[in-house]
Design an enzyme around this catalytic site. Sequence first.
Site, PDB file in Angstrom:
ATOM      1  N   ARG A  50       9.899  10.969  23.764  1.00  0.00           N
ATOM      2  CA  ARG A  50      10.492  10.389  22.553  1.00  0.00           C
ATOM      3  C   ARG A  50      10.871   8.938  22.844  1.00  0.00           C
ATOM      4  O   ARG A  50      10.668   8.038  22.031  1.00  0.00           O
ATOM      5  CB  ARG A  50      11.716  11.175  22.084  1.00  0.00           C
ATOM      6  CG  ARG A  50      12.506  10.380  21.055  1.00  0.00           C
ATOM      7  CD  ARG A  50      13.533  11.123  20.226  1.00  0.00           C
ATOM      8  NE  ARG A  50      14.261  12.173  20.864  1.00  0.00           N
ATOM      9  CZ  ARG A  50      15.273  12.007  21.730  1.00  0.00           C
ATOM     10  NH1 ARG A  50      15.694  10.797  22.061  1.00  0.00           N
ATOM     11  NH2 ARG A  50      15.862  13.039  22.264  1.00  0.00           N
ATOM     12  N   TYR A 102       4.993  -1.542  -2.305  1.00  0.00           N
ATOM     13  CA  TYR A 102       4.401  -0.203  -2.124  1.00  0.00           C
ATOM     14  C   TYR A 102       5.380   0.864  -2.654  1.00  0.00           C
ATOM     15  O   TYR A 102       6.585   0.792  -2.386  1.00  0.00           O
ATOM     16  CB  TYR A 102       4.111   0.004  -0.631  1.00  0.00           C
ATOM     17  CG  TYR A 102       3.634   1.382  -0.293  1.00  0.00           C
ATOM     18  CD1 TYR A 102       2.352   1.788  -0.638  1.00  0.00           C
ATOM     19  CD2 TYR A 102       4.459   2.283   0.365  1.00  0.00           C
ATOM     20  CE1 TYR A 102       1.910   3.064  -0.331  1.00  0.00           C
ATOM     21  CE2 TYR A 102       4.024   3.554   0.683  1.00  0.00           C
ATOM     22  CZ  TYR A 102       2.750   3.943   0.329  1.00  0.00           C
ATOM     23  OH  TYR A 102       2.319   5.205   0.626  1.00  0.00           O
ATOM     24  N   ASP A 174       5.218  -6.756   5.328  1.00  0.00           N
ATOM     25  CA  ASP A 174       4.337  -5.594   5.436  1.00  0.00           C
ATOM     26  C   ASP A 174       2.901  -6.111   5.418  1.00  0.00           C
ATOM     27  O   ASP A 174       2.418  -6.599   4.395  1.00  0.00           O
ATOM     28  CB  ASP A 174       4.606  -4.637   4.265  1.00  0.00           C
ATOM     29  CG  ASP A 174       3.816  -3.334   4.382  1.00  0.00           C
ATOM     30  OD1 ASP A 174       2.710  -3.352   4.954  1.00  0.00           O
ATOM     31  OD2 ASP A 174       4.302  -2.301   3.878  1.00  0.00           O
ATOM     32  N   LYS A 199      -3.744   2.843   7.999  1.00  0.00           N
ATOM     33  CA  LYS A 199      -4.751   2.139   7.200  1.00  0.00           C
ATOM     34  C   LYS A 199      -5.744   1.412   8.127  1.00  0.00           C
ATOM     35  O   LYS A 199      -6.439   2.051   8.871  1.00  0.00           O
ATOM     36  CB  LYS A 199      -4.044   1.214   6.208  1.00  0.00           C
ATOM     37  CG  LYS A 199      -2.832   1.861   5.497  1.00  0.00           C
ATOM     38  CD  LYS A 199      -3.184   3.022   4.579  1.00  0.00           C
ATOM     39  CE  LYS A 199      -1.968   3.820   4.111  1.00  0.00           C
ATOM     40  NZ  LYS A 199      -0.896   3.079   3.485  1.00  0.00           N
TER      41      LYS A 199
HETATM   42  C1  PLP Z   1       0.515   3.304   3.108  1.00  0.00           C
HETATM   43  C2  PLP Z   1       1.479   2.167   3.088  1.00  0.00           C
HETATM   44  C3  PLP Z   1       2.788   2.319   3.577  1.00  0.00           C
HETATM   45  C4  PLP Z   1       3.319   3.648   4.070  1.00  0.00           C
HETATM   46  O1  PLP Z   1       2.651   4.078   5.204  1.00  0.00           O
HETATM   47  P1  PLP Z   1       2.485   5.629   5.621  1.00  0.00           P
HETATM   48  O2  PLP Z   1       1.726   5.535   6.886  1.00  0.00           O
HETATM   49  O3  PLP Z   1       1.761   6.308   4.500  1.00  0.00           O
HETATM   50  O4  PLP Z   1       3.860   6.188   5.787  1.00  0.00           O
HETATM   51  C5  PLP Z   1       3.614   1.203   3.575  1.00  0.00           C
HETATM   52  N1  PLP Z   1       3.197   0.023   3.098  1.00  0.00           N
HETATM   53  C6  PLP Z   1       1.952  -0.150   2.586  1.00  0.00           C
HETATM   54  C7  PLP Z   1       1.549  -1.489   2.057  1.00  0.00           C
HETATM   55  C8  PLP Z   1       1.055   0.919   2.573  1.00  0.00           C
HETATM   56  O5  PLP Z   1      -0.185   0.752   2.063  1.00  0.00           O
END
Ligand code: PLP
Length: 388
Positions: A50, A102, A174, A199
């Site tokens: 962890r 988001y 982000d 992603k």
């Molecule tokens: C998908 C996404 C998130 C959240 O990520 P997860 O891996 O689904 O928890 C946050 N910000 C953006 C811009 C995203 O596309």
Amino acid sequence: MMDGRDPRTIAAANGIASDTNFGAVTPPLYLSSTYAFTGFEAHRGYEYSRTANPGRDLLGDTLAKLEGGAGAIITASGMSAVDLVLSLIGRDDLVVAPHDCYGGTYRLLCARRDRGHFDLAFVDQSDPAALAATLAKKPALVLIETPSNPLMRVVDVRAIARQAKEAGARVAVDNTFLSPALQRPILLGADFVIHSTTKYLNGHSDVVGGAVVAAAEADVEPLRAWANITGVTGSPFDAYLTLRGVRTLFTRVERQQANAAAVASFLAGHKAVAAVHYPGLESHSGHAIAKAQQNGFGAMLSFDLAGGVEAVRRFVEAVRVFTLAESLGGVESLVAHPATMTHAGMGPEARRAAGIGDGLLRLSVGLEAEADLIADLKRGLAAANERD
Ligand SMILES: *Cc1c(COP(=O)(O)O)cnc(C)c1O
């Protein structure tokens, strides 16, 4: 820290051939939850997974280098990465977020605000007067997300970060939609970069994960400590797969954005399409800023079907190369209908206010052959255009 190597070299080779036990070229995967001490009060740097894991640390080191940061914490999801940054915020602090952020981030921010964890303001960051009025309230943290989801609006990270810092705020960007291959927010003034590694970084739609990269060394330890306290660190296996994905990041993104550019120009010339939202098109309102602050226009786009929701139904049922699914950034092309899928939770009025119509479709363009993608869209648009 930038380590002198080209980011492409870092992505392909960071940690390669570093195994001192057997000379494994691919860095090993350590699944063990715990580590043997070498003696009383003595260990090899790892005690419990962890807290720290060798493969996860290597992924963090790689992402920190790609983003030009001092260090990175690997988390179990993109949402836990956003939440990890929020752990730095106190009860009397104000958090500022984009009005079109988001959906999961919107939900997390509101849920914590409702519990009294901090104050919250949503603002259209492309509106200088609205941004200045919000910054006058001396926020502790300003979140930025560009390009936005699903309309691909682009904001000027350098300008917003400068104003936010003048107001005494920390700045978190982000960077999920572009990845460090196409945008490096720390070089534009950000203190933190957030990723859903789910992603583009992993890129194969088989991991849910996240990361926070800190620009300054002094910010790394508090984040690491908090991730250990709450236990949001990512699994070793997910880190292994994500690093494997990162090896091909630049090649994937370059190919995918070339496909996306072809798709955008095809859609822009089609009579069944009312509007195309892609920063690479000169007609896009954020084109100039995107060109200045990004290394490419990315592989995400959205478009409005002239025929509304009925046309949407016919389109998504006709396409065969694009899969109807949420998420993005994988090697395979996906189509999503924000109004009934990713942005259903917003409600119709908030969607209208954000400009997300019932005829809007979002595409994550993958690595398939361009001709197959265009042929598939032709098939979908022909079906969308049919009268019942
Ligand atoms: C998908 C996404 C998130 C959240 O990520 P997860 O891996 O689904 O928890 C946050 N910000 C953006 C811009 C995203 O596309």
